[in-house]
Scaffold this motif. Structure first.
Motif, PDB file in Angstrom:
ATOM      1  N   LYS A 275      48.037  -2.337  28.221  1.00 49.78           N
ATOM      2  CA  LYS A 275      47.689  -1.057  28.833  1.00 49.78           C
ATOM      3  C   LYS A 275      48.873  -0.490  29.626  1.00 49.78           C
ATOM      4  O   LYS A 275      49.661  -1.248  30.195  1.00 49.78           O
ATOM      5  CB  LYS A 275      46.487  -1.227  29.778  1.00 49.78           C
ATOM      6  CG  LYS A 275      45.227  -1.726  29.079  1.00 49.78           C
ATOM      7  CD  LYS A 275      44.111  -1.935  30.092  1.00 49.78           C
ATOM      8  CE  LYS A 275      42.808  -2.351  29.408  1.00 49.78           C
ATOM      9  NZ  LYS A 275      42.896  -3.704  28.795  1.00 49.78           N
ATOM     10  N   VAL A 276      48.975   0.823  29.640  1.00 47.35           N
ATOM     11  CA  VAL A 276      49.949   1.502  30.504  1.00 47.35           C
ATOM     12  C   VAL A 276      49.181   1.962  31.732  1.00 47.35           C
ATOM     13  O   VAL A 276      48.412   2.920  31.681  1.00 47.35           O
ATOM     14  CB  VAL A 276      50.605   2.702  29.784  1.00 47.35           C
ATOM     15  CG1 VAL A 276      51.535   3.443  30.736  1.00 47.35           C
ATOM     16  CG2 VAL A 276      51.367   2.220  28.548  1.00 47.35           C
ATOM     17  N   GLN A 277      49.344   1.240  32.845  1.00 51.34           N
ATOM     18  CA  GLN A 277      48.570   1.509  34.046  1.00 51.34           C
ATOM     19  C   GLN A 277      49.421   2.222  35.097  1.00 51.34           C
ATOM     20  O   GLN A 277      50.617   1.948  35.233  1.00 51.34           O
ATOM     21  CB  GLN A 277      48.042   0.198  34.638  1.00 51.34           C
ATOM     22  CG  GLN A 277      47.140  -0.584  33.685  1.00 51.34           C
ATOM     23  CD  GLN A 277      46.532  -1.770  34.373  1.00 51.34           C
ATOM     24  OE1 GLN A 277      45.584  -1.656  35.150  1.00 51.34           O
ATOM     25  NE2 GLN A 277      47.062  -2.945  34.100  1.00 51.34           N
ATOM     26  N   ASN A 278      48.781   3.086  35.831  1.00 49.78           N
ATOM     27  CA  ASN A 278      49.475   3.788  36.911  1.00 49.78           C
ATOM     28  C   ASN A 278      49.396   2.931  38.180  1.00 49.78           C
ATOM     29  O   ASN A 278      48.714   3.258  39.148  1.00 49.78           O
ATOM     30  CB  ASN A 278      48.836   5.159  37.145  1.00 49.78           C
ATOM     31  CG  ASN A 278      49.603   5.967  38.174  1.00 49.78           C
ATOM     32  OD1 ASN A 278      50.802   5.734  38.383  1.00 49.78           O
ATOM     33  ND2 ASN A 278      48.938   6.898  38.832  1.00 49.78           N
ATOM     34  N   ASN A 279      50.117   1.813  38.157  1.00 48.75           N
ATOM     35  CA  ASN A 279      50.100   0.896  39.294  1.00 48.75           C
ATOM     36  C   ASN A 279      51.460   0.878  39.985  1.00 48.75           C
ATOM     37  O   ASN A 279      52.349   1.679  39.681  1.00 48.75           O
ATOM     38  CB  ASN A 279      49.701  -0.506  38.829  1.00 48.75           C
ATOM     39  CG  ASN A 279      50.573  -1.001  37.674  1.00 48.75           C
ATOM     40  OD1 ASN A 279      51.674  -0.487  37.450  1.00 48.75           O
ATOM     41  ND2 ASN A 279      50.084  -1.974  36.930  1.00 48.75           N
ATOM     42  N   GLU A 280      51.613  -0.032  40.914  1.00 45.42           N
ATOM     43  CA  GLU A 280      52.856  -0.106  41.696  1.00 45.42           C
ATOM     44  C   GLU A 280      54.062  -0.400  40.802  1.00 45.42           C
ATOM     45  O   GLU A 280      55.149   0.163  40.992  1.00 45.42           O
ATOM     46  CB  GLU A 280      52.726  -1.192  42.768  1.00 45.42           C
ATOM     47  CG  GLU A 280      53.874  -1.232  43.752  1.00 45.42           C
ATOM     48  CD  GLU A 280      53.657  -2.261  44.853  1.00 45.42           C
ATOM     49  OE1 GLU A 280      54.579  -2.457  45.660  1.00 45.42           O
ATOM     50  OE2 GLU A 280      52.561  -2.856  44.902  1.00 45.42           O
ATOM     51  N   GLU A 281      53.873  -1.262  39.812  1.00 43.07           N
ATOM     52  CA  GLU A 281      54.944  -1.596  38.877  1.00 43.07           C
ATOM     53  C   GLU A 281      55.395  -0.355  38.107  1.00 43.07           C
ATOM     54  O   GLU A 281      56.591  -0.119  37.903  1.00 43.07           O
ATOM     55  CB  GLU A 281      54.430  -2.671  37.919  1.00 43.07           C
ATOM     56  CG  GLU A 281      55.495  -3.373  37.117  1.00 43.07           C
ATOM     57  CD  GLU A 281      54.921  -4.505  36.286  1.00 43.07           C
ATOM     58  OE1 GLU A 281      55.580  -4.903  35.311  1.00 43.07           O
ATOM     59  OE2 GLU A 281      53.811  -4.984  36.599  1.00 43.07           O
ATOM     60  N   MET A 282      54.421   0.457  37.694  1.00 39.03           N
ATOM     61  CA  MET A 282      54.728   1.681  36.957  1.00 39.03           C
ATOM     62  C   MET A 282      55.444   2.684  37.853  1.00 39.03           C
ATOM     63  O   MET A 282      56.407   3.355  37.417  1.00 39.03           O
ATOM     64  CB  MET A 282      53.428   2.295  36.419  1.00 39.03           C
ATOM     65  CG  MET A 282      53.651   3.529  35.559  1.00 39.03           C
ATOM     66  SD  MET A 282      54.573   3.170  34.042  1.00 39.03           S
ATOM     67  CE  MET A 282      54.515   4.761  33.241  1.00 39.03           C
ATOM     68  N   GLN A 283      55.031   2.787  39.095  1.00 37.91           N
ATOM     69  CA  GLN A 283      55.669   3.714  40.030  1.00 37.91           C
ATOM     70  C   GLN A 283      57.129   3.333  40.270  1.00 37.91           C
ATOM     71  O   GLN A 283      57.995   4.197  40.397  1.00 37.91           O
ATOM     72  CB  GLN A 283      54.897   3.760  41.350  1.00 37.91           C
ATOM     73  CG  GLN A 283      53.528   4.423  41.250  1.00 37.91           C
ATOM     74  CD  GLN A 283      53.612   5.837  40.698  1.00 37.91           C
ATOM     75  OE1 GLN A 283      54.464   6.622  41.119  1.00 37.91           O
ATOM     76  NE2 GLN A 283      52.733   6.165  39.753  1.00 37.91           N
ATOM     77  N   ARG A 284      57.413   2.027  40.321  1.00 39.11           N
ATOM     78  CA  ARG A 284      58.802   1.569  40.485  1.00 39.11           C
ATOM     79  C   ARG A 284      59.643   1.979  39.282  1.00 39.11           C
ATOM     80  O   ARG A 284      60.799   2.371  39.424  1.00 39.11           O
ATOM     81  CB  ARG A 284      58.852   0.049  40.677  1.00 39.11           C
ATOM     82  CG  ARG A 284      58.337  -0.441  42.020  1.00 39.11           C
ATOM     83  CD  ARG A 284      58.868  -1.831  42.329  1.00 39.11           C
ATOM     84  NE  ARG A 284      58.495  -2.789  41.305  1.00 39.11           N
ATOM     85  CZ  ARG A 284      57.401  -3.541  41.339  1.00 39.11           C
ATOM     86  NH1 ARG A 284      56.551  -3.409  42.356  1.00 39.11           N
ATOM     87  NH2 ARG A 284      57.131  -4.405  40.392  1.00 39.11           N
ATOM     88  N   MET A 285      59.047   1.868  38.080  1.00 37.46           N
ATOM     89  CA  MET A 285      59.778   2.254  36.870  1.00 37.46           C
ATOM     90  C   MET A 285      60.065   3.752  36.860  1.00 37.46           C
ATOM     91  O   MET A 285      61.180   4.185  36.526  1.00 37.46           O
ATOM     92  CB  MET A 285      58.989   1.857  35.620  1.00 37.46           C
ATOM     93  CG  MET A 285      59.670   2.245  34.322  1.00 37.46           C
ATOM     94  SD  MET A 285      58.812   1.641  32.856  1.00 37.46           S
ATOM     95  CE  MET A 285      59.148  -0.112  32.975  1.00 37.46           C
ATOM     96  N   ILE A 286      59.074   4.560  37.238  1.00 39.44           N
ATOM     97  CA  ILE A 286      59.260   6.012  37.280  1.00 39.44           C
ATOM     98  C   ILE A 286      60.377   6.374  38.251  1.00 39.44           C
ATOM     99  O   ILE A 286      61.252   7.199  37.951  1.00 39.44           O
ATOM    100  CB  ILE A 286      57.953   6.718  37.666  1.00 39.44           C
ATOM    101  CG1 ILE A 286      56.920   6.583  36.539  1.00 39.44           C
ATOM    102  CG2 ILE A 286      58.193   8.192  37.985  1.00 39.44           C
ATOM    103  CD1 ILE A 286      55.544   7.097  36.898  1.00 39.44           C
ATOM    104  N   GLU A 287      60.362   5.747  39.420  1.00 37.39           N
ATOM    105  CA  GLU A 287      61.379   6.047  40.435  1.00 37.39           C
ATOM    106  C   GLU A 287      62.766   5.626  39.967  1.00 37.39           C
ATOM    107  O   GLU A 287      63.759   6.318  40.203  1.00 37.39           O
ATOM    108  CB  GLU A 287      61.021   5.347  41.746  1.00 37.39           C
ATOM    109  CG  GLU A 287      61.856   5.782  42.937  1.00 37.39           C
ATOM    110  CD  GLU A 287      61.792   7.277  43.192  1.00 37.39           C
ATOM    111  OE1 GLU A 287      62.800   7.845  43.682  1.00 37.39           O
ATOM    112  OE2 GLU A 287      60.738   7.906  42.911  1.00 37.39           O
TER     113      GLU A 287
END
Length: 303
Positions: A46-58
């Motif tokens: 799954k592609v989740q909007n979690n803390e790990e994903m936020q770090r990748m976006i940043e």
């Protein structure tokens, strides 16, 4: 008249050298438009909007997408992502037009194995993700012919999946059992509402019995213990499990449920990152209480 073996050269043959044609086949990083990248069919992660994903976006916002994804060309055009689904989602959030991708020719089975191996490197993996990933890889290895119809060689394919994942053969089999759960129960495993061991036992119930279990859990506001799940599995295998027995077993008071301190989920959710499972929340709460206990002990000793 004998048919000629002569074939007309293509435009590429006429206007490019052999060296240029060979070079075009070499694997290299290409910047590919996001519109040409398509998710892997049956992708279990799954592609989740979690803390790990936020770090990748940043990170992509600051320095761009440095690590290339992996994809294979599709017959009708475009590319199927093997790895890099979260990078694609992050680039879409940031309105980035292209991302670096390694394009590789892979068969269906090779693509499944590469997809599973790449995504199992994630920091956080849900039980359902492991379950379907292991099953997909096991099926692909068997289909490749690594395992024959002989039982002994079938076991070798399980060993291959287990060795690559750093798990035991039994644990891989237990994860694959989760794929037999109905979606609602499997989601509860991901959320930490049902523990892993009881979930494995419940996977042996048929879908009707599992739905009775779902209703009984809601009615009694509880989850089955490991011992209860083993009993339910045994009753099911003996053909003795019906709705009433499921409700009766779940209505029993378990020793660890005689006294409970309950909170509404909404009361706690605001203190944790989005995408946190209930099991992650529980672990962090325990850690916080341990720190509070130590602080109180230090304050008491300082008096």
């Amino acid at each position: 008249m004998r048919k000629s073996d002569f074939t007309l050269p293509t435009m590429d043959d006429l206007f490019s050298t052999q060296a240029e044609r060979d070079d075009a086949k070499l694997e290299r990083v290409r910047n590919i438009p996001l519109a040409e990248l398509h998710p892997f069919k049956g992708h279990p992660f799954k592609v989740q909007n979690n803390e790990e994903m936020q770090r990748m976006i940043e990170s992509i916002r600051k320095v761009g997408a440095i690590t290339p994804a992996l994809a294979r060309p599709l017959p009708d055009g475009g590319y199927e992502l093997i790895s890099g689904h979260r990078r694609l989602a992050a680039c879409q959030v940031l309105d980035v037009e292209t991302m670096p991708v390694i394009v590789r020719e892979l068969s269906d089975d090779e693509a499944v194995i590469a997809m599973v191996d790449a995504n199992l490197q994630r920091e956080t993996i849900l039980p359902s993700e492991k379950a379907f990933a292991y099953k997909m890889k096991l099926d692909a290895i068997k289909h490749q012919g690594i395992a024959s119809v002989q039982v002994a060689e079938k076991l070798l394919s399980v060993e291959k999946v287990a060795d690559d994942a750093g798990e035991s053969k039994d644990q891989v089999r237990r994860y694959i059992r989760l794929t037999y759960l109905i979606p609602e129960l499997l989601s509860m495993v991901d959320d930490g509402k049902i523990a892993f061991n009881p979930a494995v036992e419940l996977s042996y119930l048929d879908s009707y019995q599992q739905r009775a279990m779902l209703d009984a859990m809601a009615l009694n506001d509880c989850a089955p213990s490991h011992a209860q799940s083993i009993r339910l599995k045994k009753l099911a295998q003996e053909g003795l499990l019906d709705d009433q027995i499921v409700y009766a077993v779940l209505a029993e008071t378990k020793p660890n449920q005689q006294e409970q301190l309950k909170f509404k989920r909404e009361e706690l959710r605001k203190y944790f990152p989005s995408g946190y499972t209930e099991e992650q929340m529980r672990r962090d709460i325990i850690k916080g209480l341990e720190l509070l206990k130590r602080q109180r002990e230090r304050n008491r000793d300082a008096r």
